[in-house]
Structures are given as C-alpha cells and as structure tokens.
Design a protein around this motif. Structure first.
Motif, PDB file in Angstrom:
ATOM      1  N   ILE A  27      20.937  -0.430  16.247  1.00 34.65           N
ATOM      2  CA  ILE A  27      21.033   0.666  16.903  1.00 34.65           C
ATOM      3  C   ILE A  27      19.521   1.039  17.136  1.00 34.65           C
ATOM      4  CG2 ILE A  27      21.885   3.113  16.894  1.00 34.65           C
ATOM      5  CD1 ILE A  27      24.169   1.285  16.887  1.00 34.65           C
ATOM      6  N   ALA A  28      19.079   1.404  18.229  1.00 38.01           N
ATOM      7  CA  ALA A  28      17.663   1.799  18.220  1.00 38.01           C
ATOM      8  C   ALA A  28      17.437   3.389  18.295  1.00 38.01           C
ATOM      9  CB  ALA A  28      17.258   1.401  19.744  1.00 38.01           C
ATOM     10  N   VAL A  29      16.756   3.839  17.885  1.00 35.97           N
ATOM     11  CA  VAL A  29      16.200   5.419  17.821  1.00 35.97           C
ATOM     12  C   VAL A  29      14.863   5.514  18.831  1.00 35.97           C
ATOM     13  CG1 VAL A  29      15.688   7.467  16.506  1.00 35.97           C
ATOM     14  CG2 VAL A  29      17.441   5.841  15.742  1.00 35.97           C
ATOM     15  N   CYS A  30      14.989   6.391  19.603  1.00 35.46           N
ATOM     16  CA  CYS A  30      13.715   6.444  20.615  1.00 35.46           C
ATOM     17  C   CYS A  30      13.804   8.180  20.833  1.00 35.46           C
ATOM     18  CB  CYS A  30      13.893   5.558  22.078  1.00 35.46           C
ATOM     19  SG  CYS A  30      15.156   6.276  23.086  1.00 35.46           S
ATOM     20  N   GLY A  31      12.514   8.337  21.312  1.00 34.71           N
ATOM     21  CA  GLY A  31      12.295   9.648  21.691  1.00 34.71           C
ATOM     22  C   GLY A  31      10.711  10.007  21.806  1.00 34.71           C
ATOM     23  N   LYS A  32      10.350  11.190  22.125  1.00 33.94           N
ATOM     24  CA  LYS A  32       9.039  11.256  22.358  1.00 33.94           C
ATOM     25  C   LYS A  32       8.410  11.710  20.922  1.00 33.94           C
ATOM     26  CE  LYS A  32       8.873  16.628  23.205  1.00 33.94           C
ATOM     27  NZ  LYS A  32       9.140  17.514  24.304  1.00 33.94           N
ATOM     28  N   SER A  33       7.137  11.867  20.663  1.00 32.74           N
ATOM     29  CA  SER A  33       6.417  11.865  19.595  1.00 32.74           C
ATOM     30  C   SER A  33       6.810  13.265  19.046  1.00 32.74           C
ATOM     31  CB  SER A  33       4.886  12.081  19.711  1.00 32.74           C
ATOM     32  OG  SER A  33       4.553  10.492  20.206  1.00 32.74           O
ATOM     33  N   ASN A  34       7.100  13.405  17.706  1.00 35.28           N
ATOM     34  CA  ASN A  34       7.483  14.512  16.882  1.00 35.28           C
ATOM     35  C   ASN A  34       8.581  15.438  17.342  1.00 35.28           C
ATOM     36  OD1 ASN A  34       6.018  16.019  15.127  1.00 35.28           O
ATOM     37  ND2 ASN A  34       5.292  17.682  16.273  1.00 35.28           N
ATOM     38  N   VAL A  35       9.577  14.597  17.904  1.00 35.08           N
ATOM     39  CA  VAL A  35      10.924  14.852  18.180  1.00 35.08           C
ATOM     40  C   VAL A  35      11.737  14.884  17.027  1.00 35.08           C
ATOM     41  CG1 VAL A  35      12.054  12.723  18.655  1.00 35.08           C
ATOM     42  CG2 VAL A  35      12.874  14.876  19.710  1.00 35.08           C
ATOM     43  N   GLY A  36      11.311  14.286  15.746  1.00 36.27           N
ATOM     44  CA  GLY A  36      12.305  14.285  14.537  1.00 36.27           C
ATOM     45  C   GLY A  36      12.995  12.809  14.240  1.00 36.27           C
ATOM     46  N   LYS A  37      12.380  11.900  14.689  1.00 42.07           N
ATOM     47  CA  LYS A  37      13.074  10.491  14.661  1.00 42.07           C
ATOM     48  C   LYS A  37      13.089  10.262  13.183  1.00 42.07           C
ATOM     49  CE  LYS A  37      10.478   7.961  17.285  1.00 42.07           C
ATOM     50  NZ  LYS A  37       9.564   8.949  17.633  1.00 42.07           N
ATOM     51  N   SER A  38      11.882  10.206  12.378  1.00 38.93           N
ATOM     52  CA  SER A  38      12.118  10.002  11.052  1.00 38.93           C
ATOM     53  C   SER A  38      12.789  10.882  10.419  1.00 38.93           C
ATOM     54  CB  SER A  38      10.493  10.029  10.525  1.00 38.93           C
ATOM     55  OG  SER A  38       9.681   9.108  11.282  1.00 38.93           O
ATOM     56  N   LYS A  49      12.826  10.382   2.191  1.00 42.01           N
ATOM     57  CA  LYS A  49      11.611   9.331   2.355  1.00 42.01           C
ATOM     58  C   LYS A  49      11.734   7.983   2.531  1.00 42.01           C
ATOM     59  CE  LYS A  49       8.898  12.527  -0.809  1.00 42.01           C
ATOM     60  NZ  LYS A  49       8.112  12.474  -1.811  1.00 42.01           N
ATOM     61  N   LEU A  50      12.986   7.861   3.302  1.00 43.24           N
ATOM     62  CA  LEU A  50      13.177   6.449   3.830  1.00 43.24           C
ATOM     63  C   LEU A  50      12.353   6.341   4.968  1.00 43.24           C
ATOM     64  CD1 LEU A  50      14.834   3.572   3.798  1.00 43.24           C
ATOM     65  CD2 LEU A  50      16.273   4.517   5.308  1.00 43.24           C
ATOM     66  N   ALA A  51      12.297   6.948   5.919  1.00 42.19           N
ATOM     67  CA  ALA A  51      11.314   6.936   6.867  1.00 42.19           C
ATOM     68  C   ALA A  51      10.174   7.862   7.030  1.00 42.19           C
ATOM     69  CB  ALA A  51      11.948   7.405   8.376  1.00 42.19           C
ATOM     70  N   LYS A  52       8.937   7.540   6.949  1.00 41.92           N
ATOM     71  CA  LYS A  52       7.979   8.485   6.856  1.00 41.92           C
ATOM     72  C   LYS A  52       7.715   9.541   7.621  1.00 41.92           C
ATOM     73  CE  LYS A  52       4.809   5.570   4.180  1.00 41.92           C
ATOM     74  NZ  LYS A  52       5.931   4.352   4.006  1.00 41.92           N
ATOM     75  N   VAL A  53       7.759  10.687   7.317  1.00 42.86           N
ATOM     76  CA  VAL A  53       7.777  11.812   7.988  1.00 42.86           C
ATOM     77  C   VAL A  53       6.349  12.560   8.056  1.00 42.86           C
ATOM     78  CG1 VAL A  53       8.741  14.461   8.515  1.00 42.86           C
ATOM     79  CG2 VAL A  53      10.135  12.463   7.374  1.00 42.86           C
ATOM     80  N   SER A  54       5.863  12.789   9.089  1.00 38.63           N
ATOM     81  CA  SER A  54       4.525  13.299   9.433  1.00 38.63           C
ATOM     82  C   SER A  54       4.277  14.454  10.286  1.00 38.63           C
ATOM     83  CB  SER A  54       3.638  12.001  10.027  1.00 38.63           C
ATOM     84  OG  SER A  54       2.382  12.531  10.211  1.00 38.63           O
ATOM     85  N   LYS A  55       3.627  15.515   9.900  1.00 37.33           N
ATOM     86  CA  LYS A  55       3.213  16.623  10.804  1.00 37.33           C
ATOM     87  C   LYS A  55       2.675  16.303  11.852  1.00 37.33           C
ATOM     88  CE  LYS A  55       3.844  20.395   7.428  1.00 37.33           C
ATOM     89  NZ  LYS A  55       5.266  20.196   7.581  1.00 37.33           N
ATOM     90  N   GLU A  56       1.700  15.156  11.900  1.00 39.12           N
ATOM     91  CA  GLU A  56       0.922  14.617  13.142  1.00 39.12           C
ATOM     92  C   GLU A  56       1.640  13.907  13.876  1.00 39.12           C
ATOM     93  OE1 GLU A  56      -2.617  11.786  13.560  1.00 39.12           O
ATOM     94  OE2 GLU A  56      -2.757  12.884  11.888  1.00 39.12           O
ATOM     95  N   PRO A  57       2.057  14.145  15.139  1.00 33.74           N
ATOM     96  CA  PRO A  57       2.685  13.234  16.047  1.00 33.74           C
ATOM     97  C   PRO A  57       2.098  11.819  16.361  1.00 33.74           C
ATOM     98  CG  PRO A  57       2.190  15.339  17.078  1.00 33.74           C
ATOM     99  CD  PRO A  57       1.457  15.415  15.776  1.00 33.74           C
ATOM    100  N   GLY A  58       2.802  10.939  16.552  1.00 36.18           N
ATOM    101  CA  GLY A  58       2.419   9.532  17.084  1.00 36.18           C
ATOM    102  C   GLY A  58       2.216   8.729  16.050  1.00 36.18           C
ATOM    103  N   ARG A  59       2.701   8.998  14.897  1.00 36.02           N
ATOM    104  CA  ARG A  59       2.640   8.182  13.460  1.00 36.02           C
ATOM    105  C   ARG A  59       3.170   6.829  13.748  1.00 36.02           C
ATOM    106  NH1 ARG A  59      -1.567   8.955  10.858  1.00 36.02           N
ATOM    107  NH2 ARG A  59      -0.646   8.099   9.311  1.00 36.02           N
ATOM    108  N   THR A  60       4.407   6.607  14.295  1.00 34.60           N
ATOM    109  CA  THR A  60       5.117   5.453  14.282  1.00 34.60           C
ATOM    110  C   THR A  60       4.654   4.609  15.602  1.00 34.60           C
ATOM    111  OG1 THR A  60       7.193   6.401  13.585  1.00 34.60           O
ATOM    112  CG2 THR A  60       7.588   4.506  14.745  1.00 34.60           C
ATOM    113  N   ARG A  61       3.934   3.586  15.102  1.00 36.48           N
ATOM    114  CA  ARG A  61       3.203   2.863  16.129  1.00 36.48           C
ATOM    115  C   ARG A  61       3.905   1.499  16.324  1.00 36.48           C
ATOM    116  NH1 ARG A  61      -2.757   5.210  16.177  1.00 36.48           N
ATOM    117  NH2 ARG A  61      -2.142   7.181  15.949  1.00 36.48           N
ATOM    118  N   LEU A  62       4.667   1.179  15.425  1.00 33.69           N
ATOM    119  CA  LEU A  62       5.475  -0.203  15.601  1.00 33.69           C
ATOM    120  C   LEU A  62       6.878   0.006  15.578  1.00 33.69           C
ATOM    121  CD1 LEU A  62       3.655  -1.683  12.527  1.00 33.69           C
ATOM    122  CD2 LEU A  62       3.060  -2.177  14.832  1.00 33.69           C
TER     123      LEU A  62
END
Length: 194
Positions: A27-38, A49-62
C-alpha cells in the motif's frame, strides 16, 4: 475490521534497484510535502514515532517501507515542496515515476489536506493514478483543524477537484484518530481482493 498488531520500519529505497519485491500487498502513501503522511502512518500503526514526523516539509526523500503484518506500506517522497533544488525535485519525481511504472503498489492512499483546495500538484498526482488505472483512496487529513461544517466543505471541494464521489474520500485526523476505523475497513477490503 482489520486489526494491526505489527508495524515496523523495514528499509529505505533511493532508486528502483532498491524497491522491495514483496510476497504481500504493498500500500503506497503519497501526498504533497507537509500533508501529514508520517502522522497518518503513525496513526495506522498506533505508535507515535514509527515514521519520523517533521515540522519542516520535504523530509521524506526516499521510499520508506514499513511492515504492517498483512501488508507492506510504502511511504513515498512528498511532492510540491518549493525549498529544494530543481535537481532534488527531479530526483523525487523520477523515484515516484519508477515506483508507479513498475506497478509496485496494490493500492494507493493519496493524502490531501482538507483545509485547502487541492493544488495543481495534487490534481496531477490523481490524474496520473487515473491514467495508469492505479486503484486509490483519497485520504483527507487534518480534520481536527476545522469545524465539522468546514471539514465537510473541504471534502466537497476535494471531491470536485478530483472528480470522485464524497464517499470515496476518508476524512481523518492523526491527532484525534478520527477516520481510523474507515481506513482500517478500506484496508480490509483491499486485502480481501488480493
């Protein structure tokens, strides 16, 4: 309703040679930066804390893979983030393209912030999924930030922009866990079809 009893990080992939060939649905999860994927992934997992949440958009690069027992979840890089180089954006776009081109996902959860009308990037992503006949569900995030009436209007706007029915959109909040039951029911339907 599906019960999730396992959720753990597996690996990250920087290119198609590192994509996982799984013996269970992805199951893929996609969306724009900072939409709340993590935050969405953490809500599903029932962990903070399974997926790292960041206040700064664009942290997921892989492409980050998580094992949820009956399925793998692939967290895709966010799109539409302005503060990265054109080269970095092109790299993310290629990664997304390669991922979808190889039909790596059984289903896609396309996340959209209910507070805002879908962006051109959001609409392009949905058009891409329609064009490639990829099964997907729209997840409207951040419902806790709006009144019920405003959230309903947000869902209506998303449905209109994406040319889908309101019932095809699951309204969620990772803060209050609103919509979790609906997401788990949708996952169960997806897994039955596999």
């Amino acid at each position: 309703m599906l019960k999730i009893t396992k959720a753990e990080f597996v690996t990250s992939a920087a290119g198609k040679n590192q994509f996982i060939t799984a013996d269970k649905p992805v199951i893929a999860v996609c969306g724009k930066s900072n939409v709340g994927k993590s935050s969405f992934i953490n809500m599903l997992a029932g962990r903070k804390k399974l997926a790292k949440v960041s206040k700064e958009p664009g942290r997921t690069r892989l492409v980050n893979y998580f094992d949820f027992g009956e399925f793998l979840l692939a967290d895709l890089p966010g799109y539409g983030f302005a503060r990265v180089s054109k080269e970095e954006k092109a790299k993310w776009a290629k990664l997304l393209d390669d991922f979808f081109a190889e039909r790596r996902a059984a289903h896609v959860f396309a996340l959209c912030d209910v507070r805002h009308d879908p962006t051109a990037d959001d609409r392009q992503m949905i058009e891409y999924l329609y064009y490639h006949i990829m099964p997907f569900t729209v997840i409207a995030t951040k419902a806790d930030k709006l009144s019920k009436a405003a959230a309903a209007r947000g869902v209506e706007n998303i449905a209109c922009a994406f040319k889908c029915g309101r019932d095809d959109i699951l309204l969620t909040s990772s803060q209050t866990r609103q919509g979790l039951e609906g997401v788990l029911n949708r996952l169960e339907q997806i897994l039955i079809k596999q």
